[in-house]
Motif scaffolding. Structure first.
Motif, mmCIF file in Angstrom:
data_model
loop_
_atom_site.group_PDB
_atom_site.id
_atom_site.type_symbol
_atom_site.label_atom_id
_atom_site.label_comp_id
_atom_site.label_asym_id
_atom_site.label_seq_id
_atom_site.Cartn_x
_atom_site.Cartn_y
_atom_site.Cartn_z
ATOM 1 N N UNK A 102 0.834 -1.202 0.000
ATOM 2 C CA UNK A 102 0.000 0.000 0.000
ATOM 3 C C UNK A 102 0.868 1.250 0.000
ATOM 4 N N UNK A 103 1.945 1.221 0.765
ATOM 5 C CA UNK A 103 2.823 2.389 0.812
ATOM 6 C C UNK A 103 3.465 2.621 -0.547
ATOM 7 N N UNK A 104 3.838 1.518 -1.188
ATOM 8 C CA UNK A 104 4.478 1.669 -2.504
ATOM 9 C C UNK A 104 3.492 2.159 -3.554
ATOM 10 N N UNK A 105 2.243 1.731 -3.421
ATOM 11 C CA UNK A 105 1.238 2.176 -4.384
ATOM 12 C C UNK A 105 0.858 3.640 -4.173
ATOM 13 N N UNK A 106 1.055 4.088 -2.956
ATOM 14 C CA UNK A 106 0.640 5.441 -2.630
ATOM 15 C C UNK A 106 1.568 6.435 -3.309
ATOM 16 N N UNK A 107 0.972 7.440 -3.959
ATOM 17 C CA UNK A 107 1.875 8.426 -4.542
ATOM 18 C C UNK A 107 2.057 9.644 -3.636
ATOM 19 N N UNK A 108 1.635 9.475 -2.370
ATOM 20 C CA UNK A 108 1.852 10.596 -1.452
ATOM 21 C C UNK A 108 3.050 10.387 -0.521
ATOM 22 N N UNK A 109 3.425 9.122 -0.297
ATOM 23 C CA UNK A 109 4.552 8.911 0.619
ATOM 24 C C UNK A 109 5.506 7.846 0.075
ATOM 25 N N UNK A 110 6.728 7.863 0.571
ATOM 26 C CA UNK A 110 7.650 6.755 0.313
ATOM 27 C C UNK A 110 8.222 6.324 1.657
#
Ligand code: ATP
Ligand code: MG
Length: 394
Positions: A102-110
């Motif tokens: 989910x974190x990787x898919x998110x384009x708001x955080x890394x």
């Protein structure tokens, strides 16, 4: 020709996802409390095929611009089985994997670099970092490591929020096929209380638990009942089948090449019960631009039943003989445990394991009248088979 989604496609785009306006509004309103610091916890129930997964995937799309949204399907626990055992550890490994995804898919955080940092600060005795799809995973050597990993994983959503709060409004966690927890080799109720104790201390994290569970299910009582782990602090919400009018409007809009007569449509609704899975699957198999009257629908339904039920008939053929005979015993009417045993000519104790296993597979359910077959269309299929061949398809 057909623009209707396949019965097994639950990742629907906006042109395919129909209606559910009120449901989405209600659930979204609650999930948004996450932003204010609450920890909304929702139990989403509904019969098989009603659209729970499709709804969560839709919510995921709606929320992913502002939230990290973790979607976890508990069927995935299987791949982490050790010695053919389904344990809490399988849950934790899957949960961890889904959070990272989910974190990787998110384009708001890394957070990739941070994960390693988290491991370090937790002081893991790491053998080496093994990568599954390039996700760093510590090798757990002892029970102590396992306990540490569990706390680490359960705390991870909060950690992610705290580290990224300038960019995200919260972390949402959707756990699908929740009823599979019943197949854990560990005590489920203890596990639920454990999860609850973690969730209770979290802020800005929202949860949806969902699965094909009957409202009378014992797991639901364990979760949401008065004495259940989340009793009083979980919001139960049942997704209903499409109403007569919704189904009619849906097909008029998406499949206007289906030329129902009035009684033809009434029969269609009776056959599918407005269950979106059956509505889509059956409608896709109907001939276009041909009058569909009651008689035609009846004959088409008979013809297509095996296709509509392909998942369930697959399961049926995998059952052992006693399990099949129990289901066959329930075709006519619901029966109490002792009545089933009498029909099979065995003691009541001898069918305990089979009953449990059939319940876990959501093939039968228990209510005050006794055990009954969960899916009425599956029951119709068995009845037809018996009518045509003089016996059930053992
Ligand atoms: N809002 C919708 N609009 C159109 N079709 C839908 C909608 N929701 C569900 N469907 C159809 O119903 C099918 C079943 O939906 P879904 O898999 O989400 O059900 P479910 O409740 O998760 O079932 P299960 O308990 O078996 O997991 C989908 O593949 C899709 O064809
Ligand atoms: Mg589902």
């Amino acid at each position: 020709m057909s623009s209707l989604p396949l019965g097994n496609d639950n990742d629907l785009d906006d042109t395919q996802f129909y209606n559910r306006v009120e449901e989405i509004l209600f659930i979204s309103d609650n999930l948004e409390l996450t932003e204010k610091g609450s920890t909304p916890t929702i139990l989403l129930t509904g019969i098989r095929g009603v659209g729970k997964t499709a709804m969560m995937k839709k919510l995921k799309k709606d929320f992913k611009e502002d939230y990290v949204v973790v979607y976890m399907d508990l069927a995935g626990m299987d791949k982490f089985k050790e010695d053919d055992k389904l344990t809490r550890s399988c849950f934790m490994r899957l949960f961890y994997e889904c959070i990272i995804k989910a974190c990787r898919e998110s384009n708001i955080i890394t957070i990739d670099a941070q994960i390693l940092k988290y491991f370090k600060t937790r002081n893991f005795k790491l053998d080496r970092l093994e990568s599954i799809d390039k996700i760093p995973l510590p090798i757990l050597k002892s029970d102590e490591d396992y306990a540490k990993f569990t706390t680490f994983v359960m705390d991870l959503p909060q950690q992610i929020y705290d580290d990224c709060k300038d960019n995200i409004s919260g972390v949402l966690i959707f756990i699908d096929e929740f009823q599979l927890l019943k197949q854990l080799d560990d005590n489920v109720n203890d596990f639920l209380w454990y999860i609850r104790s973690i969730i209770q201390s979290q802020k800005h994290i929202g949860y949806i638990f969902s699965g094909s569970m009957n409202v009378k299910d014992e797991l639901i009582a364990d979760i949401a009942g008065q004495k259940g782990a989340f009793g009083g602090r979980i919001l139960s919400y049942e997704i209903k089948t499409f109403s007569f009018d919704t189904t009619r409007n849906y097909l008029a809009e998406k499949a206007n090449y289906l030329k129902f007569t009035d009684d033809g449509f009434e029969r269609f609704y009776k056959c599918t019960n407005g269950n979106p899975y059956y509505v889509n699957s059956f409608a896709r198999l109907l001939p276009p631009n041909e009058e569909l009257n009651e008689e035609k629908i009846i004959s088409e339904f008979k013809k297509t039943l095996p296709y509509l039920l392909v998942n369930l008939t697959n399961e049926w053929y995998k059952l052992n003989n006693q399990e099949q005979r129990i289901i066959a015993a329930l075709v006519e009417k619901p029966l109490k445990r002792i009545e089933i045993a009498n029909k099979l000519g065995v003691t009541s104790g001898a069918i305990g394991a089979s009953l449990k296993s059939l319940q876990n597979k959501t093939l039968i359910e228990l209510d005050k009248d006794g055990f009954r077959i969960y899916d009425s269309i599956f029951k119709t299929w068995l009845k037809n088979e018996y009518g045509e061949k003089g016996d059930y398809p053992y």
